[in-house]
Design a protein around this motif. Sequence first.
Motif, PDB file in Angstrom:
ATOM      1  N   CYS A   1      49.304  47.169  45.114  1.00 19.99           N
ATOM      2  CA  CYS A   1      48.947  46.623  44.500  1.00 19.99           C
ATOM      3  C   CYS A   1      50.339  47.436  43.162  1.00 19.99           C
ATOM      4  CB  CYS A   1      47.749  47.250  44.291  1.00 19.99           C
ATOM      5  SG  CYS A   1      46.446  46.920  45.452  1.00 19.99           S
TER       6      CYS A   1
ATOM      7  N   ARG B   1      39.754  44.512  40.236  1.00 17.61           N
ATOM      8  CA  ARG B   1      39.506  44.921  41.632  1.00 17.61           C
ATOM      9  C   ARG B   1      38.670  43.522  42.229  1.00 17.61           C
ATOM     10  NH1 ARG B   1      34.720  48.719  38.789  1.00 17.61           N
ATOM     11  NH2 ARG B   1      32.401  47.727  39.574  1.00 17.61           N
ATOM     12  N   ARG B   2      37.886  43.316  41.452  1.00 18.80           N
ATOM     13  CA  ARG B   2      36.948  41.914  42.429  1.00 18.80           C
ATOM     14  C   ARG B   2      38.126  41.139  43.437  1.00 18.80           C
ATOM     15  NH1 ARG B   2      32.086  41.602  37.654  1.00 18.80           N
ATOM     16  NH2 ARG B   2      31.016  43.539  38.315  1.00 18.80           N
ATOM     17  N   ARG B   3      38.946  40.722  42.465  1.00 17.20           N
ATOM     18  CA  ARG B   3      39.490  39.420  42.989  1.00 17.20           C
ATOM     19  C   ARG B   3      40.246  40.240  43.580  1.00 17.20           C
ATOM     20  NH1 ARG B   3      41.859  38.551  36.834  1.00 17.20           N
ATOM     21  NH2 ARG B   3      40.106  36.867  36.111  1.00 17.20           N
ATOM     22  N   LEU B   4      40.954  41.648  43.594  1.00 22.60           N
ATOM     23  CA  LEU B   4      41.472  42.240  44.886  1.00 22.60           C
ATOM     24  C   LEU B   4      40.799  42.335  46.286  1.00 22.60           C
ATOM     25  CD1 LEU B   4      43.920  43.551  46.402  1.00 22.60           C
ATOM     26  CD2 LEU B   4      42.967  45.361  45.170  1.00 22.60           C
ATOM     27  N   ALA B   5      39.312  41.839  46.426  1.00 25.11           N
ATOM     28  CA  ALA B   5      38.304  42.015  47.391  1.00 25.11           C
ATOM     29  C   ALA B   5      38.504  40.262  47.608  1.00 25.11           C
ATOM     30  CB  ALA B   5      36.913  42.534  46.690  1.00 25.11           C
ATOM     31  N   GLU B   6      38.296  39.478  46.947  1.00 25.52           N
ATOM     32  CA  GLU B   6      38.013  38.250  47.633  1.00 25.52           C
ATOM     33  C   GLU B   6      39.803  37.708  47.884  1.00 25.52           C
ATOM     34  OE1 GLU B   6      37.355  33.855  45.056  1.00 25.52           O
ATOM     35  OE2 GLU B   6      37.238  35.393  44.353  1.00 25.52           O
TER      36      GLU B   6
ATOM     37  N   VAL C   1      42.792  49.954  40.877  1.00 29.87           N
ATOM     38  CA  VAL C   1      42.212  48.583  41.013  1.00 29.87           C
ATOM     39  C   VAL C   1      41.721  48.254  42.451  1.00 29.87           C
ATOM     40  CG1 VAL C   1      42.948  45.833  41.806  1.00 29.87           C
ATOM     41  CG2 VAL C   1      43.156  46.599  39.213  1.00 29.87           C
TER      42      VAL C   1
ATOM     43  N   ALA D   1      37.658  47.470  44.746  1.00 30.11           N
ATOM     44  CA  ALA D   1      37.744  47.188  45.444  1.00 30.11           C
ATOM     45  C   ALA D   1      36.956  48.041  46.425  1.00 30.11           C
ATOM     46  CB  ALA D   1      38.847  47.369  45.807  1.00 30.11           C
ATOM     47  N   HIS D   2      37.607  49.618  46.972  1.00 30.23           N
ATOM     48  CA  HIS D   2      37.154  50.699  48.194  1.00 30.23           C
ATOM     49  C   HIS D   2      35.816  50.597  48.050  1.00 30.23           C
ATOM     50  CE1 HIS D   2      37.189  52.886  51.505  1.00 30.23           C
ATOM     51  NE2 HIS D   2      37.144  53.725  50.299  1.00 30.23           N
TER      52      HIS D   2
ATOM     53  N   GLU E   1      33.442  47.835  45.826  1.00 31.81           N
ATOM     54  CA  GLU E   1      33.570  45.691  46.033  1.00 31.81           C
ATOM     55  C   GLU E   1      33.407  45.902  47.403  1.00 31.81           C
ATOM     56  OE1 GLU E   1      32.904  43.522  44.052  1.00 31.81           O
ATOM     57  OE2 GLU E   1      33.163  44.934  42.325  1.00 31.81           O
TER      58      GLU E   1
ATOM     59  N   CYS F   1      35.549  47.259  50.242  1.00 24.67           N
ATOM     60  CA  CYS F   1      36.692  46.423  51.192  1.00 24.67           C
ATOM     61  C   CYS F   1      36.819  48.358  51.807  1.00 24.67           C
ATOM     62  CB  CYS F   1      38.232  46.920  50.435  1.00 24.67           C
ATOM     63  SG  CYS F   1      37.278  45.062  49.443  1.00 24.67           S
TER      64      CYS F   1
END
Length: 327
Positions: free
Chosen positions: A49, A120-125, A146, A150-151, A154, A156
């Motif tokens: 990232c 961060r939500r995009r990374l999770a997706e 980010v 996500a971790h 979100e 992850c």
Amino acid sequence: MMTPTDCSPAIRISTDRITLSDGAEVTTTTLEPTSHGNVVSRLGEVIICHGTPWSARMWLPLAHELAQTNRVRLWDMPGYGDSIPATSGDYIADPSETSAQPTDDPLAEAASAVDLITQRRRLAELIDCWDVSNPYVIAHDIGGAVALGAHLLEGCDFASLYLLDIVTLDPWGSPFFRLVAENEKVFATLPPRLHRALVREYIAGAAATPSDESRSGEVRSNLSDDHITELSAPWRTEAGQAAFYRQIVALRPEHTAPVVDHLGEVRCPVRIGWGEDDPWIPVDQADRLAEALPGNPHVTRFPHSGHLVPLEAPHDLLVDVTAWLDV
């Protein structure tokens, strides 16, 4: 230049453009061994990232080395690098003013968002799109916020985290950030030549200054002119100029505050790396971050390096990342 010079035929490099649920398009690059013997992906997937105002291209040399035995995935966050909408790759040709057109399309509005919560939500997706389980994650600058977001927020799960000169703890956000936030429209419509000069100086200022400065007293950077030119390239287009100031305005410390509140809940091993002479985020934040995380994570300091260790000390970073992966 940041493109790997030893492009071994044993490494396969592929690019893709993924449209996420909010309409944002993400350019991704995957590097992996061409053979599929026992050495392939022995450590699982590695996701990198990037930070700001950088892009995934800065990480290609390290990714190429790691891809000898791993599948490495890079992504340009929407609003950065090859994920800047409508980027053409051409330099701005004239100083005509441009402005974003108003839209009533909620999906278009969502796609243009470049704040840390959205990223961060995009990374999770994206991890779901890749169907990746428990990746090793390397994160730099705002990429740290980010990845941690996500971790922690979100859901992850990561095998391990390598955090390099990350933006998370207060204080962050330079006086330049605040100036742009108060005058975004002015900066976005600067004459192109002035904008390009500003971006180059801003990027050069991220690196450490060599101790053996020239006799003229000129302040120099660890970065070469080629590095600065390549790092600034995405921001020198017409779309890139607007995107450069838009992402600065969108980066707010209040978006990292919930991440900081949950740092003690990190569920995976962490290793921290930091340039000892980072002019943007002082190295003492590395120790503060380690104290806030579970397990007293190892901290590696890179001497004579600033905020851009992947370019200023690439060999030392490779050695440290390899040690992290081998744990």
